[in-house]
Design an enzyme around this catalytic site. Structure first.
Site, PDB file in Angstrom:
ATOM      1  N   ASP A  69      38.114  -4.878  29.532  1.00  0.00           N
ATOM      2  CA  ASP A  69      39.265  -5.947  30.473  1.00  0.00           C
ATOM      3  C   ASP A  69      40.451  -6.806  31.037  1.00  0.00           C
ATOM      4  OD1 ASP A  69      35.868  -6.855  29.643  1.00  0.00           O
ATOM      5  OD2 ASP A  69      35.914  -6.788  31.428  1.00  0.00           O
ATOM      6  N   HIS A 105      31.360 -11.233  27.764  1.00  0.00           N
ATOM      7  CA  HIS A 105      30.489 -10.039  28.711  1.00  0.00           C
ATOM      8  C   HIS A 105      31.676  -9.834  29.572  1.00  0.00           C
ATOM      9  CE1 HIS A 105      28.275  -6.307  28.705  1.00  0.00           C
ATOM     10  NE2 HIS A 105      27.232  -6.672  28.960  1.00  0.00           N
ATOM     11  N   HIS A 115      35.901  -7.051  20.396  1.00  0.00           N
ATOM     12  CA  HIS A 115      34.962  -6.192  20.471  1.00  0.00           C
ATOM     13  C   HIS A 115      34.555  -6.373  19.112  1.00  0.00           C
ATOM     14  CE1 HIS A 115      32.670  -3.175  22.366  1.00  0.00           C
ATOM     15  NE2 HIS A 115      33.289  -2.939  23.770  1.00  0.00           N
TER      16      HIS A 115
HETATM   17  C1  SDX Z   1      32.696  -6.348  27.108  1.00  0.00           C
HETATM   18  O1  SDX Z   1      29.468  -4.730  24.467  1.00  0.00           O
HETATM   19  C2  SDX Z   1      29.807  -4.127  25.018  1.00  0.00           C
HETATM   20  O2  SDX Z   1      29.924  -2.971  24.688  1.00  0.00           O
HETATM   21  C3  SDX Z   1      31.095  -4.985  26.025  1.00  0.00           C
HETATM   22  C4  SDX Z   1      31.945  -3.978  26.858  1.00  0.00           C
HETATM   23  C5  SDX Z   1      30.859  -2.935  28.035  1.00  0.00           C
HETATM   24  O3  SDX Z   1      31.711  -2.221  28.405  1.00  0.00           O
HETATM   25  O4  SDX Z   1      29.631  -3.725  27.909  1.00  0.00           O
HETATM   26  O5  SDX Z   1      32.642  -3.401  26.352  1.00  0.00           O
HETATM   27  C6  SDX Z   1      32.874  -5.193  27.970  1.00  0.00           C
HETATM   28  O6  SDX Z   1      32.192  -7.596  27.083  1.00  0.00           O
HETATM   29  C7  SDX Z   1      34.006  -6.687  26.251  1.00  0.00           C
HETATM   30  C8  SDX Z   1      34.301  -7.759  25.071  1.00  0.00           C
HETATM   31  C9  SDX Z   1      34.865  -8.893  26.590  1.00  0.00           C
HETATM   32  N1  SDX Z   1      35.293  -9.679  26.285  1.00  0.00           N
HETATM   33  C10 SDX Z   1      36.253 -10.901  25.916  1.00  0.00           C
HETATM   34  O7  SDX Z   1      37.648 -10.045  26.435  1.00  0.00           O
HETATM   35  C11 SDX Z   1      35.727 -11.986  25.545  1.00  0.00           C
HETATM   36  C12 SDX Z   1      37.237 -11.917  24.757  1.00  0.00           C
HETATM   37  N2  SDX Z   1      36.362 -11.303  23.221  1.00  0.00           N
HETATM   38  C13 SDX Z   1      35.597 -12.153  22.266  1.00  0.00           C
HETATM   39  O8  SDX Z   1      35.382 -13.582  22.563  1.00  0.00           O
HETATM   40  C14 SDX Z   1      34.467 -10.848  21.260  1.00  0.00           C
HETATM   41  O9  SDX Z   1      35.844 -10.406  20.739  1.00  0.00           O
HETATM   42  C15 SDX Z   1      33.415 -10.546  21.605  1.00  0.00           C
HETATM   43  C16 SDX Z   1      32.425 -11.139  22.114  1.00  0.00           C
HETATM   44  C17 SDX Z   1      33.991  -9.305  22.044  1.00  0.00           C
HETATM   45  C18 SDX Z   1      33.225  -9.591  20.308  1.00  0.00           C
HETATM   46  O10 SDX Z   1      32.860 -10.823  19.501  1.00  0.00           O
HETATM   47  P1  SDX Z   1      32.399 -10.163  17.847  1.00  0.00           P
HETATM   48  O11 SDX Z   1      31.538  -9.248  17.535  1.00  0.00           O
HETATM   49  O12 SDX Z   1      30.857 -11.832  18.115  1.00  0.00           O
HETATM   50  O13 SDX Z   1      33.522 -11.104  17.267  1.00  0.00           O
HETATM   51  P2  SDX Z   1      33.403 -12.496  16.386  1.00  0.00           P
HETATM   52  O14 SDX Z   1      33.358 -13.452  16.951  1.00  0.00           O
HETATM   53  O15 SDX Z   1      32.133 -12.548  15.322  1.00  0.00           O
HETATM   54  O16 SDX Z   1      35.044 -12.380  16.112  1.00  0.00           O
HETATM   55  C19 SDX Z   1      34.950 -12.378  14.655  1.00  0.00           C
HETATM   56  C20 SDX Z   1      36.620 -12.667  13.908  1.00  0.00           C
HETATM   57  C21 SDX Z   1      36.395 -14.475  14.507  1.00  0.00           C
HETATM   58  O17 SDX Z   1      37.483 -14.614  13.466  1.00  0.00           O
HETATM   59  P3  SDX Z   1      36.643 -15.149  12.193  1.00  0.00           P
HETATM   60  O18 SDX Z   1      36.281 -16.158  12.256  1.00  0.00           O
HETATM   61  O19 SDX Z   1      35.826 -13.653  11.248  1.00  0.00           O
HETATM   62  O20 SDX Z   1      37.976 -15.636  11.720  1.00  0.00           O
HETATM   63  O21 SDX Z   1      37.289 -12.213  15.190  1.00  0.00           O
HETATM   64  C22 SDX Z   1      37.590 -13.219  15.926  1.00  0.00           C
HETATM   65  C23 SDX Z   1      36.479 -14.752  15.646  1.00  0.00           C
HETATM   66  O22 SDX Z   1      37.018 -15.613  16.136  1.00  0.00           O
HETATM   67  N3  SDX Z   1      37.603 -12.900  17.539  1.00  0.00           N
HETATM   68  C24 SDX Z   1      38.910 -13.447  18.265  1.00  0.00           C
HETATM   69  C25 SDX Z   1      38.329 -12.654  19.192  1.00  0.00           C
HETATM   70  N4  SDX Z   1      37.173 -12.702  19.419  1.00  0.00           N
HETATM   71  C26 SDX Z   1      36.913 -12.373  18.046  1.00  0.00           C
HETATM   72  N5  SDX Z   1      39.480 -13.925  17.757  1.00  0.00           N
HETATM   73  C27 SDX Z   1      41.103 -14.446  19.271  1.00  0.00           C
HETATM   74  N6  SDX Z   1      40.895 -14.095  20.114  1.00  0.00           N
HETATM   75  C28 SDX Z   1      39.118 -13.097  20.321  1.00  0.00           C
HETATM   76  N7  SDX Z   1      38.888 -12.839  21.677  1.00  0.00           N
END
Ligand code: SDX
Length: 422
Positions: free
Chosen positions: A358, A263, A302
């Protein structure tokens, strides 16, 4: 075609029609007709935990509006304190309202001296500023016991004011303590962002002169972070607040949720990732490790946005302005190349993975000499008015205490076995 769903319980053949309103269906109506059957939705990916009039996100089209105003217009024309007022009270302030609001925030920036001397100075020299901030925000509740009177709108306003006013002071204190520098008292002649920079960087000069470009860029970044509907930390604020805990304790819980690298901690994690990649040559091997599931591309992806995060676009514009003052970040070229590759690679496109707020923010903070462990502290400063807006809206909606159900998958009843027989 009616805006409704019809749910049939095939065990009994009974059906119930439930209207679709504001994009959702009423869980209570469902529960009434299907007692004991729960929606299984870990992470709340398909659940609306509340109704809200504060922020409107259209993830498919990359749209973000605060109280109906597009984020692009607010970033271009507003200020963080004006946006805070808009989020909290629902309308853009008149000049008189804004002047009064800015005055109230400006004149509540000081911290009780006991907090400074006996609390903030009590942390270990290498304490992470977020750990300090979570603790300090919770500790504020002990200085303002009236904050428990959450039903009194005037009392709520005073605590909202104090939290928005004092978090920059606490944030700067956390930094100054970590480098063994004396705390800098707030300078009420400066605006919100300028005052924070003064408390961070002032040394021996009688009056800190903030760079106007950097102060403006920080103010825009605070606007971009101010709210984002029911994200993890805002949901935490609402859940804790729903027990009628005071706003300081609720905000401390929200800050704890933001601390996580999935997050608010992602801005710090992006820089660690870019440093780990280190050079152009290492980008392709890193991308392969991400696609193999061994790494995450931090700053990408996201839960809601399945398009480019509109905030990331604005951050990138601000980065250009900051780099003209600070010099270009040595990690920028790696970040730009990563983005170019990811935006054209099916692994990322098929998962709708785009840069989020981010991805570039950390490059700006780093170029402004903020240490890595202060990045999420800056996110906390920005998100505070959003948390408080949702806390206030939840109280005004008179929402019930948050208490979800579960699907039990553990063992059935069994008898206790004495230790001698195990
Ligand atoms: C913020 O919610 C908000 O509004 C948050 C925010 C705010 O203003 O409050 O916008 C701020 O928190 C932004 C997000 C910051 N986090 C990151 O940048 C960390 C990296 N991102 C992830 O860990 C992920 O994308 C999340 C946590 C942001 C979202 O996770 P989800 O919605 O639970 O998605 P998921 O983990 O189920 O992923 C779906 C697929 C998966 O692949 P498969 O299992 O389908 O093969 O996408 C892949 C994941 O492995 N995936 C990624 C990835 N994010 C998702 N693969 C590589 N790198 C990534 N960053």
């Amino acid at each position: 075609m009616t805006e409704s769903v019809t749910i049939t319980d095939n065990r009994t053949g009974e059906s119930v029609e439930i209207p679709i309103e504001h994009g959702g269906i009423d869980g209570k109506a469902f529960a009434k007709h299907m007692p004991g059957v729960w929606f299984f939705d870990p992470g709340f990916g398909a659940t609306a935990s509340t109704s809200s009039a504060i922020t409107d996100l259209d993830g498919a089209n990359g749209i973000l509006r605060y109280r109906g105003y597009p984020i692009e217009q607010l970033a271009e024309s507003s200020t963080f304190l004006e946006v805070s007022y808009l989020l909290l009270f629902g309308e853009l302030p008149t000049k008189e309202q804004l002047d009064n609001w800015v005055h109230d925030v400006t004149y509540h920036t000081f911290i009780h001296e006991n907090m400074r001397k006996r609390f903030m100075e009590g942390f270990h020299h290498d304490a992470h500023p977020m750990g300090m901030l979570v603790s300090a925000i919770a500790a504020l509740s002990t200085f303002y016991p009236e904050a428990k009177e959450i039903d009194d709108a005037h009392v709520r306003y005073k605590q909202i004011n104090r939290l928005i006013s004092k978090v920059p002071t606490l944030a700067a204190m956390a930094y100054r303590a970590s480098i063994g520098m004396p705390f800098v008292y707030p300078d009420n002649q400066l605006n919100y962002a300028e005052n924070f920079l003064s408390m961070m960087w002032k040394v021996a000069e009688p009056h800190y002169e903030p760079d106007p470009v950097l102060a403006k860029a920080l103010d825009v970044l605070l606007i971009l972070h101010a709210d984002h509907e029911q994200n993890c930390s805002t949901t935490t604020m609402r859940v804790v607040g729903s027990s009628h805990s005071d706003p300081y304790s609720s905000a401390a819980a929200a800050t704890s949720a933001l601390y996580g690298p999935r997050h608010g901690g992602a801005n710090e994690a992006v820089i660690h990732m870019l440093n780990e990649i280190g050079s152009y040559d290492n980008i392709e091997p890193f991308i392969e490790r991400v696609k193999a599931g061994e790494e995450r591309l931090m700053g990408f992806g996201h839960r809601v946005y399945k398009a480019y995060d509109p905030r990331a676009r604005i951050v990138k514009e601000q980065a250009d302005k900051v780099f003209q003052v600070t010099g270009k970040s040595p990690l920028l070229d790696i970040a730009l190349k990563l983005e170019e590759i990811a935006l054209n690679d099916d692994y990322f496109k098929s998962r709708n993975l785009y840069p989020n707020v981010d991805f570039y923010t950390g490059l700006i903070y780093q170029s402004m000499n903020f240490p890595l462990d202060m990045f999420t502290v800056l996110f906390t400063m920005g998100r505070m008015p959003g948390w408080l807006s949702h806390w206030q809206e939840m109280l005004e909606q008179d929402q019930r205490i948050s208490r979800p159900r579960q699907l039990y998958i553990g063992p059935g009843e069994r008898q206790y076995v004495p230790l001698s027989e195990r």
